[in-house]
Motif scaffolding. Structure first.
Motif, mmCIF file in Angstrom:
data_model
loop_
_atom_site.group_PDB
_atom_site.id
_atom_site.type_symbol
_atom_site.label_atom_id
_atom_site.label_comp_id
_atom_site.label_asym_id
_atom_site.label_seq_id
_atom_site.Cartn_x
_atom_site.Cartn_y
_atom_site.Cartn_z
ATOM 1 N N LEU A 72 0.850 -1.322 0.120
ATOM 2 C CA LEU A 72 -0.104 -0.031 -0.010
ATOM 3 C C LEU A 72 0.881 1.329 0.059
ATOM 4 C CD1 LEU A 72 -2.986 1.024 0.201
ATOM 5 C CD2 LEU A 72 -2.670 1.106 2.685
ATOM 6 N N CYS A 73 0.943 1.888 -1.129
ATOM 7 C CA CYS A 73 2.141 2.860 -1.215
ATOM 8 C C CYS A 73 1.193 4.100 -1.482
ATOM 9 C CB CYS A 73 2.644 2.676 -2.756
ATOM 10 S SG CYS A 73 3.261 1.204 -2.659
ATOM 11 N N PHE A 74 1.667 5.027 -0.634
ATOM 12 C CA PHE A 74 1.328 6.532 -0.612
ATOM 13 C C PHE A 74 2.011 7.658 -1.234
ATOM 14 C CE2 PHE A 74 -0.787 4.362 2.588
ATOM 15 C CZ PHE A 74 -2.237 5.011 2.681
ATOM 16 N N ASP A 75 3.135 7.290 -1.968
ATOM 17 C CA ASP A 75 3.951 8.066 -2.815
ATOM 18 C C ASP A 75 3.214 8.280 -4.155
ATOM 19 O OD1 ASP A 75 5.650 8.668 -0.556
ATOM 20 O OD2 ASP A 75 6.867 7.016 -1.361
ATOM 21 N N THR A 76 3.879 9.256 -4.807
ATOM 22 C CA THR A 76 3.140 9.286 -6.240
ATOM 23 C C THR A 76 4.128 8.263 -7.149
ATOM 24 O OG1 THR A 76 3.265 11.718 -6.216
ATOM 25 C CG2 THR A 76 3.491 11.025 -8.385
ATOM 26 N N ASP A 77 3.316 7.593 -7.843
ATOM 27 C CA ASP A 77 3.490 6.387 -8.589
ATOM 28 C C ASP A 77 3.758 7.060 -9.908
ATOM 29 O OD1 ASP A 77 3.602 3.979 -10.557
ATOM 30 O OD2 ASP A 77 2.361 3.123 -8.928
ATOM 31 N N PRO A 78 4.922 6.885 -10.382
ATOM 32 C CA PRO A 78 5.386 7.525 -11.865
ATOM 33 C C PRO A 78 4.730 6.902 -12.912
ATOM 34 C CG PRO A 78 7.444 6.408 -10.908
ATOM 35 C CD PRO A 78 6.199 6.283 -9.742
ATOM 36 N N GLU A 79 4.419 5.569 -12.650
ATOM 37 C CA GLU A 79 3.482 4.917 -13.949
ATOM 38 C C GLU A 79 2.270 5.459 -14.125
ATOM 39 O OE1 GLU A 79 4.781 2.966 -16.087
ATOM 40 O OE2 GLU A 79 6.335 1.786 -14.921
ATOM 41 N N ASN A 91 -4.096 13.728 -9.793
ATOM 42 C CA ASN A 91 -2.747 12.902 -9.331
ATOM 43 C C ASN A 91 -2.464 13.747 -8.032
ATOM 44 O OD1 ASN A 91 -2.464 11.043 -11.351
ATOM 45 N ND2 ASN A 91 -1.451 12.301 -12.622
ATOM 46 N N GLU A 92 -2.480 15.150 -7.946
ATOM 47 C CA GLU A 92 -2.047 15.608 -6.875
ATOM 48 C C GLU A 92 -2.991 16.812 -6.275
ATOM 49 O OE1 GLU A 92 1.603 17.587 -8.422
ATOM 50 O OE2 GLU A 92 2.589 15.793 -7.951
ATOM 51 N N ASN A 93 -2.837 17.156 -4.913
ATOM 52 C CA ASN A 93 -3.605 18.187 -4.667
ATOM 53 C C ASN A 93 -3.184 19.452 -4.646
ATOM 54 O OD1 ASN A 93 -1.937 18.186 -2.433
ATOM 55 N ND2 ASN A 93 -3.377 16.952 -1.210
ATOM 56 N N ALA A 94 -3.813 20.651 -4.164
ATOM 57 C CA ALA A 94 -2.988 21.878 -4.121
ATOM 58 C C ALA A 94 -1.742 21.957 -3.450
ATOM 59 C CB ALA A 94 -4.045 22.837 -3.752
ATOM 60 N N ALA A 95 -1.443 21.078 -2.545
ATOM 61 C CA ALA A 95 -0.034 21.135 -1.859
ATOM 62 C C ALA A 95 0.780 20.341 -2.512
ATOM 63 C CB ALA A 95 -0.429 20.538 -0.637
ATOM 64 N N GLY A 96 0.421 19.446 -3.887
ATOM 65 C CA GLY A 96 1.426 18.929 -4.488
ATOM 66 C C GLY A 96 1.525 17.410 -3.919
ATOM 67 N N GLU A 97 0.578 17.046 -3.254
ATOM 68 C CA GLU A 97 0.810 15.465 -2.548
ATOM 69 C C GLU A 97 -0.222 14.842 -3.282
ATOM 70 O OE1 GLU A 97 -0.787 16.939 1.003
ATOM 71 O OE2 GLU A 97 1.183 17.221 1.936
ATOM 72 N N PRO A 98 0.176 13.543 -3.436
ATOM 73 C CA PRO A 98 -0.806 12.361 -4.205
ATOM 74 C C PRO A 98 -2.009 12.389 -3.515
ATOM 75 C CG PRO A 98 1.472 11.304 -3.653
ATOM 76 C CD PRO A 98 1.310 12.813 -2.991
ATOM 77 N N THR A 99 -3.188 12.259 -4.324
ATOM 78 C CA THR A 99 -4.632 12.209 -3.721
ATOM 79 C C THR A 99 -5.120 10.850 -3.790
ATOM 80 O OG1 THR A 99 -5.273 12.388 -6.083
ATOM 81 C CG2 THR A 99 -5.286 14.445 -4.984
ATOM 82 N N TYR A 100 -4.336 9.862 -4.067
ATOM 83 C CA TYR A 100 -4.539 8.541 -4.082
ATOM 84 C C TYR A 100 -3.405 7.607 -3.047
ATOM 85 C CZ TYR A 100 -0.759 8.343 -7.416
ATOM 86 O OH TYR A 100 0.452 8.512 -8.239
ATOM 87 N N ALA A 101 -3.848 6.421 -2.876
ATOM 88 C CA ALA A 101 -2.779 5.429 -2.394
ATOM 89 C C ALA A 101 -2.914 4.269 -3.599
ATOM 90 C CB ALA A 101 -3.296 4.777 -1.204
ATOM 91 N N ALA A 102 -1.767 3.672 -3.806
ATOM 92 C CA ALA A 102 -1.886 2.709 -4.746
ATOM 93 C C ALA A 102 -1.503 1.307 -4.119
ATOM 94 C CB ALA A 102 -0.664 3.067 -6.052
ATOM 95 N N ILE A 103 -2.133 0.380 -4.592
ATOM 96 C CA ILE A 103 -1.987 -1.119 -4.322
ATOM 97 C C ILE A 103 -1.104 -1.747 -5.315
ATOM 98 C CG2 ILE A 103 -2.825 -3.133 -3.901
ATOM 99 C CD1 ILE A 103 -5.314 -1.918 -2.573
ATOM 100 N N HIS A 104 0.094 -2.527 -4.889
ATOM 101 C CA HIS A 104 0.815 -3.273 -5.860
ATOM 102 C C HIS A 104 1.091 -4.627 -5.239
ATOM 103 C CE1 HIS A 104 1.296 0.139 -8.620
ATOM 104 N NE2 HIS A 104 1.753 0.899 -7.663
#
Length: 185
Positions: A72-79, A91-104
């Motif tokens: 469960l990843c909380f960083d921006t996924d380049p893919e 992809n990002e909120n106003a603060a430049g943080e990811p708006t999603y989590a990714a499952i891999h």
């Protein structure tokens, strides 16, 4: 089995067991005759990287056995920044943080298949992501991984679009994936 499961972050000493579960997943995928996960990835380095980032999670049964895993990843996924992908959330909120989590890197131990382990883990991951302020969960899979595609549909994920992986550096040979997203926040 779902009522008997707990989900928690994996401990470094559990890396070998996490890898065993991922190997079970590789064998399950191999039956579809596709190349996903058939050339060394995921491997111990993948697991160790997930552990170092606090992204490796496990499902534990009432007997203390690890029966499932996911990253469960909380960083921006380049893919997931590919221009051909139109997500349900930015992809990002106003603060430049990811708006999603990714499952891999998700898999169920062979002895626990068809017992609801992955459904339990995805539901728990949704709660974790929502509690962290994320709007959605993103995931991708190979077009030929019909079991995963069916699972994602049952879990309420929207199938979005195919895209090509760009960062697998030779660990995957068939790079087409289908993007999925589910709103959680």
């Amino acid at each position: 089995m779902q009522n008997e499961l707990t989900m928690r972050r994996a401990e470094p000493e559990e890396a070998a067991r996490v890898l065993e579960i991922l190997e079970d997943g590789k064998r399950s995928i191999a039956r579809f005759g596709i190349e996903q996960w058939q050339h060394g990835y995921p491997n111990l380095s993948s697991v160790e990287a997930d552990l170092a980032q606090g992204a490796c999670w496990v499902a534990e049964d009432e007997g203390g056995r690890l029966v499932g895993t996911l990253a469960l990843c909380f960083d921006t996924d380049p893919e997931y920044t590919a221009p051909e992908l139109t997500w349900l959330t930015p992809n990002e909120n106003a603060a430049g943080e990811p708006t999603y989590a990714a499952i891999h890197r998700c898999a169920t131990a062979a002895e626990a298949l068809e017992r609801g382990v992955m459904g339990f883990m995805f539901k728990a991951a949704e709660g974790i992501a929502a509690a962290a302020g994320r709007q959605s969960i993103r995931v991708d899979t190979h077009p030929g991984n019909h079991a995963m595609r069916s699972f994602l549909a049952r879990q309420g994920f929207s199938e979005l679009a195919p895209f090509e992986l760009k960062t697998k550096d030779g660990t995957e040979t068939d790079l087409t994936r289908i993007a999925y997203e589910k709103l959680v926040g």
